[in-house]
Write an enzyme that holds these catalytic residues in place. Structure first.
Site, PDB file in Angstrom:
ATOM      1  N   GLN B 126      -6.898  -3.664  30.800  1.00 29.18           N
ATOM      2  CA  GLN B 126      -5.912  -4.640  30.356  1.00 29.18           C
ATOM      3  C   GLN B 126      -4.567  -4.426  31.051  1.00 29.18           C
ATOM      4  O   GLN B 126      -3.910  -3.408  30.837  1.00 29.18           O
ATOM      5  CB  GLN B 126      -5.720  -4.488  28.841  1.00 29.18           C
ATOM      6  CG  GLN B 126      -4.705  -5.459  28.260  1.00 29.18           C
ATOM      7  CD  GLN B 126      -4.324  -5.107  26.829  1.00 29.18           C
ATOM      8  OE1 GLN B 126      -4.345  -3.934  26.441  1.00 29.18           O
ATOM      9  NE2 GLN B 126      -3.977  -6.104  26.038  1.00 29.18           N
ATOM     10  N   GLY B 127      -4.164  -5.384  31.850  1.00 34.82           N
ATOM     11  CA  GLY B 127      -2.904  -5.259  32.588  1.00 34.82           C
ATOM     12  C   GLY B 127      -1.811  -6.122  31.996  1.00 34.82           C
ATOM     13  O   GLY B 127      -1.466  -7.159  32.557  1.00 34.82           O
ATOM     14  N   SER B 129       1.220  -4.485  29.938  1.00 38.03           N
ATOM     15  CA  SER B 129       2.495  -3.767  29.902  1.00 38.03           C
ATOM     16  C   SER B 129       3.014  -3.429  31.289  1.00 38.03           C
ATOM     17  O   SER B 129       2.243  -3.191  32.227  1.00 38.03           O
ATOM     18  CB  SER B 129       2.351  -2.457  29.119  1.00 38.03           C
ATOM     19  OG  SER B 129       1.812  -2.716  27.854  1.00 38.03           O
ATOM     20  N   GLU B 244      -9.825 -12.236  16.940  1.00 39.37           N
ATOM     21  CA  GLU B 244     -10.738 -11.359  16.229  1.00 39.37           C
ATOM     22  C   GLU B 244     -10.096  -9.993  16.034  1.00 39.37           C
ATOM     23  O   GLU B 244      -9.859  -9.287  16.986  1.00 39.37           O
ATOM     24  CB  GLU B 244     -12.011 -11.230  17.073  1.00 39.37           C
ATOM     25  CG  GLU B 244     -13.007 -10.272  16.541  1.00 39.37           C
ATOM     26  CD  GLU B 244     -13.448 -10.620  15.143  1.00 39.37           C
ATOM     27  OE1 GLU B 244     -14.111 -11.636  14.968  1.00 39.37           O
ATOM     28  OE2 GLU B 244     -13.110  -9.855  14.222  1.00 39.37           O
ATOM     29  N   SER B 383       3.693  -2.096  18.496  1.00 44.88           N
ATOM     30  CA  SER B 383       4.108  -0.882  17.778  1.00 44.88           C
ATOM     31  C   SER B 383       4.268  -1.191  16.282  1.00 44.88           C
ATOM     32  O   SER B 383       4.387  -2.350  15.891  1.00 44.88           O
ATOM     33  CB  SER B 383       5.436  -0.374  18.328  1.00 44.88           C
ATOM     34  OG  SER B 383       6.496  -1.166  17.832  1.00 44.88           O
TER      35      SER B 383
HETATM   36  C1  LIG Z   1      -2.123   5.553  25.025  1.00 40.33           C
HETATM   37  C2  LIG Z   1      -1.635   4.173  25.362  1.00 40.33           C
HETATM   38  C3  LIG Z   1      -2.527   3.244  25.876  1.00 40.33           C
HETATM   39  C4  LIG Z   1      -2.081   1.964  26.242  1.00 40.33           C
HETATM   40  N1  LIG Z   1      -2.978   1.101  26.822  1.00 40.33           N
HETATM   41  C5  LIG Z   1      -2.511  -0.087  27.325  1.00 40.33           C
HETATM   42  C6  LIG Z   1      -3.365  -0.931  28.087  1.00 40.33           C
HETATM   43  O1  LIG Z   1      -4.547  -0.642  28.308  1.00 40.33           O
HETATM   44  N2  LIG Z   1      -2.850  -2.069  28.610  1.00 40.33           N
HETATM   45  C7  LIG Z   1      -1.552  -2.446  28.396  1.00 40.33           C
HETATM   46  O2  LIG Z   1      -1.161  -3.495  28.866  1.00 40.33           O
HETATM   47  N3  LIG Z   1      -0.725  -1.666  27.675  1.00 40.33           N
HETATM   48  C8  LIG Z   1      -1.159  -0.488  27.131  1.00 40.33           C
HETATM   49  N4  LIG Z   1      -0.302   0.344  26.422  1.00 40.33           N
HETATM   50  C9  LIG Z   1       1.112  -0.029  26.324  1.00 40.33           C
HETATM   51  C10 LIG Z   1       1.582  -0.350  24.933  1.00 40.33           C
HETATM   52  O3  LIG Z   1       1.153  -1.598  24.547  1.00 40.33           O
HETATM   53  C11 LIG Z   1       3.112  -0.185  24.937  1.00 40.33           C
HETATM   54  O4  LIG Z   1       3.363   1.185  24.989  1.00 40.33           O
HETATM   55  C12 LIG Z   1       3.749  -0.781  23.732  1.00 40.33           C
HETATM   56  O5  LIG Z   1       3.753  -2.167  23.822  1.00 40.33           O
HETATM   57  C13 LIG Z   1       5.201  -0.286  23.542  1.00 40.33           C
HETATM   58  O6  LIG Z   1       5.947  -0.512  24.687  1.00 40.33           O
HETATM   59  P1  LIG Z   1       6.823   0.648  25.331  1.00 40.33           P
HETATM   60  O7  LIG Z   1       5.962   1.823  25.468  1.00 40.33           O
HETATM   61  O8  LIG Z   1       7.456   0.105  26.534  1.00 40.33           O
HETATM   62  O9  LIG Z   1       7.919   0.975  24.234  1.00 40.33           O
HETATM   63  P2  LIG Z   1       9.233   0.112  23.914  1.00 40.33           P
HETATM   64  O10 LIG Z   1       8.875  -1.297  23.782  1.00 40.33           O
HETATM   65  O11 LIG Z   1      10.282   0.505  24.857  1.00 40.33           O
HETATM   66  O12 LIG Z   1       9.573   0.659  22.474  1.00 40.33           O
HETATM   67  C14 LIG Z   1      10.306   1.855  22.226  1.00 40.33           C
HETATM   68  C15 LIG Z   1      10.573   1.933  20.734  1.00 40.33           C
HETATM   69  O13 LIG Z   1      11.390   0.825  20.357  1.00 40.33           O
HETATM   70  C16 LIG Z   1      10.796   0.142  19.273  1.00 40.33           C
HETATM   71  N5  LIG Z   1      11.142  -1.273  19.349  1.00 40.33           N
HETATM   72  C17 LIG Z   1      11.029  -2.097  20.399  1.00 40.33           C
HETATM   73  N6  LIG Z   1      11.441  -3.338  20.082  1.00 40.33           N
HETATM   74  C18 LIG Z   1      11.817  -3.287  18.778  1.00 40.33           C
HETATM   75  C19 LIG Z   1      12.323  -4.256  17.848  1.00 40.33           C
HETATM   76  N7  LIG Z   1      12.508  -5.516  18.201  1.00 40.33           N
HETATM   77  N8  LIG Z   1      12.592  -3.839  16.591  1.00 40.33           N
HETATM   78  C20 LIG Z   1      12.398  -2.544  16.218  1.00 40.33           C
HETATM   79  N9  LIG Z   1      11.922  -1.610  17.045  1.00 40.33           N
HETATM   80  C21 LIG Z   1      11.635  -1.975  18.318  1.00 40.33           C
HETATM   81  C22 LIG Z   1       9.320   0.382  19.438  1.00 40.33           C
HETATM   82  O14 LIG Z   1       8.632   0.215  18.223  1.00 40.33           O
HETATM   83  C23 LIG Z   1       9.320   1.828  19.898  1.00 40.33           C
HETATM   84  O15 LIG Z   1       9.422   2.667  18.803  1.00 40.33           O
HETATM   85  C24 LIG Z   1      -0.725   1.612  26.028  1.00 40.33           C
HETATM   86  C25 LIG Z   1       0.147   2.536  25.473  1.00 40.33           C
HETATM   87  C26 LIG Z   1      -0.275   3.808  25.148  1.00 40.33           C
HETATM   88  C27 LIG Z   1       0.701   4.783  24.573  1.00 40.33           C
END
Ligand SMILES: Cc1cc2nc3c(=O)[nH]c(=O)nc-3n(C[C@H](O)[C@H](O)[C@H](O)COP(=O)(O)OP(=O)(O)OC[C@H]3O[C@@H](n4cnc5c(N)ncnc54)[C@H](O)[C@@H]3O)c2cc1C
Lengths: 376, 398
Positions: B126-127, B129, B244, B383
């Protein structure tokens, strides 16, 4: 009442802090972790040169005569830098056994080697079944003439990987969980019959599991009185909890500060995430937990130095610390998002280290239980 | 009100049990019993076994070769899967890209991609992020520029789970930089073997390499790999999120984990007794168990509402939040049991550099590493803070 450091203590704290800032960059540390021994002999020499090894030892033993305040000052700064050298395990922990229980000739032999950094010491007091009970000792020491013969296994010997000399708890009489009958021995790590299984701990430190098979130890290496080792073990553990706890308090400070800093620069939804009130509340609580646990550390240090209610205060501190470790640690990762989960960022390393300290010498539940028992 | 299975459902359950007991390949069975890691070939073997039976497409309608099961049947399946320690299927193809292809893909795309997904011939990742687009996914920057019958893709994805094993990646890409960010995004399928793609592993704090960075440097992608209409990708991605969500609560696997923790507690000595008799531990265990019972019934309630025709709404955020919190609590319990022995580092990357798909721990080994690993569950998949925001807006109207 006075919560401030003396001028001397302040200087000590600053010198450790300077070392961490100038010689212990995260990348330097990473290189050290990758090395065979997992720590730097050069850094150990620096500690000796700066006289930090002498801090806990009394002046008559050739030391600096420091109190728990000095220990706290050094360890808190080490915690901020995630220092991996076996300072705690050798100088503080193993050294503490010698300080508290060694006779004068034993002191003369061993303490100078710790102070000048020429030898590394480690303490072996945990067994597979013992969890955090220091009296739960199955390893046996059987007297045979002028010698004892040691048999059994010790686990998770911190710094055991590189140790030259071991302090070992073994049972000279009684059943495995009797309070009486635990004795302490000074044992050269290369004595015949000792086998070592080295490993890394999850926080990047090195440790070893040790097996003792008919290991001969001369009666002159009995540390303290035969069968009376438990009181010493408990005393040592109390000091160890202060030292490790101070390290954790330093590391937790970095964790909450780095989280706050990151929240100011990480932009999502067109604003720094630190602007989201829900995250502000969490970070405020991280700060509060840090204030509280630091107060508790000071309390424990002062009680320890005054010799008042030591065990109960130590358990109270460890409970508070356990809570702070979970709350600050988990939220530091959470608020960093994915990047917080990586090995590349230092945050995860702080998280792993404090989690490890959380269980050392008893986790939160263990000490809560113990606190209740000591309160009755 | 009645929470008991009907006779028919019981019969269905027995059929699944029997299949698991008879058909789980021996190699997998022994690995699972010994707590050994599973590799790609293990997952492929198991999915093929299920596909032969017609059970690989658990969430799929019958017309595409799926089971067509009701929500209740799926719930029963997941329960049995957990109880028998049978591995779950990797979701990226089966339950992430396939539903989008079914709903918005054309006939050519359906016949080109769906059978290989069902039979585990082709692996997907899944691409979505990017370094700058996590929670705020719509701000993604990877561009796809139309050039005749191709798109030229440039940019970077990150946190891409299992990209190193994937044959294809489904991406959200920016096709129109001049409009509101949500309406300039397209859903593009890209062959991982295309020239210009570079995969770099990310080492996680538990030592594992579940996720990767994926770089795109002038990658040429045939326009026929575009799903649906250009600039409608955000709608498709959102469809996936509300579509789903069965299994999102992970109740079945958490129940199984809880059972294992209890068994472990009984065999973990603590003084003259075992950890099961340790009052502090028992209380903590009971608290998690009670939360889990509540979640199980919340899950069932939502399930029965959806079964009567209501679309799964933002209530699924409750399942995500509570489900992940419980998974994390369970890892804490295991760490409590393990004491020092759970803190010995085991390198998840083996001697020949071969790598298990996911970090798995049995007993007390890896207790701390699993605790570290499972922190991810409250971060990914939207999250928990984002989920709470959804509840505040969509449910509470704040
Ligand atoms: C092990 C793992 C596997 C993953 N696999 C995939 C994958 O296969 N494909 C893919 O596309 N992505 C994947 N992800 C990415 C994942 O979806 C992102 O990590 C997630 O969306 C959070 O983004 P970020 O890490 O940039 O954190 P950020 O978005 O920078 O968030 C940092 C903190 O800020 C908080 N925050 C952000 N916005 C708000 C808001 N509006 N209000 C309150 N709090 C907020 C968040 O909850 C978090 O605590 C994976 C992540 C992990 C850790």
């Amino acid at each position: 009442m006075d919560f401030s450091f003396s001028e001397e203590q302040t200087l000590l704290k600053e010198s450790v802090s300077d070392f961490v800032k100038s010689d212990y960059a995260f990348s330097d540390r990473a290189a050290v972790l990758e090395s065979e021994e997992g720590f730097s002999r050069k850094n150990l020499k620096t500690f000796a040169d700066l006289d930090w090894n002498s801090i806990p030892f009394s002046e008559e033993d050739g030391g600096f005569g420091g109190t728990a305040v000095e220990l706290m000052a050094v360890m808190e700064e080490f915690g901020k830098g995630l220092v991996v050298e076996p300072y705690f395990s050798s100088v503080i922990l193993a050294g503490s056994f010698l300080r508290k229980a060694a006779n004068s000739s034993q002191k003369e032999i061993h303490i100078p080697k710790i102070i000048d950094g020429s030898k590394i010491y480690a303490a072996a007091f945990s067994e597979l079944q013992s969890r955090y009970d220091l009296y739960d000792v199955k390893t046996s020491a059987t007297k045979e003439g002028a010698e004892y013969s040691l048999n059994g296994e010790k686990i998770f010997v911190l710094g055991g990987y590189a140790a030259d000399t071991l302090i070992v708890s073994a049972r000279t009489s009684g059943k495995p969980r009797d309070l009486e009958g635990v004795s302490l021995f000074i044992v050269a790590a290369d004595t015949a019959g000792i086998s070592k299984e080295n490993f890394s701990t999850v926080d990047g430190f090195k440790a070893a599991n040790l097996k003792f098979e008919n290991v001969k130890v001369s009666a002159g290496n009995l540390l303290g009185e035969e069968g009376k080792g438990l009181a010493i073990l408990e005393d040592v553990a109390a000091e160890a909890i202060i030292a490790l706890g101070a390290e954790a308090v330093g590391a937790l400070e970095i964790l909450y500060r780095k989280t706050v800093e990151y929240s100011k620069i990480r932009v999502q939804f067109n604003q720094p995430i630190g602007k989201f009130q829900s995250l502000q509340m969490i970070m405020s609580e991280m700060f509060i937990e840090h204030v509280q646990v630091k107060s508790m550390l000071y309390m424990a240090v002062m009680k320890f130095d005054a010799g008042e209610d030591v065990q109960k205060s130590i358990s109270a501190f460890k409970v508070q610390l356990g809570k702070a470790i979970k709350f600050i640690g988990q939220n530091a990762i959470q608020l960093h998002g994915g990047i917080g989960m990586t090995d590349e960022l230092d945050v995860s390393h702080y998280f792993k280290r404090v989690t490890m300290i959380g269980v050392m010498f008893g986790d939160e539940s263990y000490h809560l239980d113990r606190y209740v028992r000591l309160s009755c | 009100m009645d929470a008991k299975y009907s006779d028919e459902e019981l019969k269905f359950r027995d059929e699944i049990r029997q299949f698991f007991e008879q058909e789980l390949p021996e190699t997998l069975k022994s690995k699972i019993e010994k707590g050994e890691p599973l590799y790609k070939e293990d997952q492929v073997l198991w999915q093929k076994t299920l596909a032969k039976k017609g059970w690989a497409g658990i969430n799929w309608p019958v017309e595409y070769g799926g089971t067509g099961w009701t929500l209740m049947q799926k719930a029963i399946y997941f329960e049995e899967q957990a109880q028998h320690d049978v591995p779950g299927l990797i979701p990226f193809g089966l339950s992430m890209v396939a539903p989008v292809i079914m709903a918005f893909g054309n006939e050519e795309q359906k016949s080109r991609f769906l059978p290989d997904i069902l039979n585990s011939n082709v692996w997907w990742c899944q691409g979505y992020s990017e370094p700058g687009a996590g929670s705020d996914l719509a701000s993604l920057k990877t561009t796809a520029v139309r050039d005749g019958d191709h798109f030229i893709v440039n940019g970077q994805k990150t946190w891409t789970t299992l990209a190193q094993h994937a044959d294809w990646i489904f991406c959200l890409v920016r096709t129109d930089p001049h409009v509101k960010k949500q309406v300039g995004i397209s859903f593009l399928l890209i062959d991982m073997k295309s020239p210009g793609i570079d995969i770099r592993p990310i080492k996680m704090m538990d030592g594992s390499n579940e996720v990767n960075e994926v770089y795109f440097d002038n990658v040429k992608v045939p326009a026929k790999n575009l799903i649906g209409e250009e600039n409608k990708g955000w709608t498709y991605a959102k469809y996936l999120l509300t579509h789903e969500r069965s299994g999102i609560s992970a109740v079945a696997s958490s129940k199984r984990t809880l059972e294992k923790i209890k068994a472990l507690a009984v065999s973990t000595p603590a003084g003259d007794a075992t950890m099961m008799e340790d009052s502090a531990f028992r209380k903590k265990l009971a608290e998690v168990e009670i939360e889990l019972i509540a979640l199980e019934y919340t899950d069932l309630r939502i399930l029965s509402e959806v079964s009567t025709g209501k679309a799964p709404g933002p209530e699924s955020s409750v399942l995500k939040i509570k489900g992940t919190e419980i998974q994390q609590k369970l890892t804490e319990l295991r760490m409590d049991l393990a004491s020092y022995s759970g803190f010995i580092f085991h390198d998840p990357v083996g001697d020949n550099n071969e790598e298990a798909l996911y970090l798995r721990g049995q007993g007390i080994d890896l207790a701390a590493q699993v605790y570290f690993n499972v922190r991810k569950t409250t971060i990914y998949g939207g999250s928990n803070e984002i989920q709470k925001g959804i509840i505040a807006k969509a449910v509470l109207g704040l």
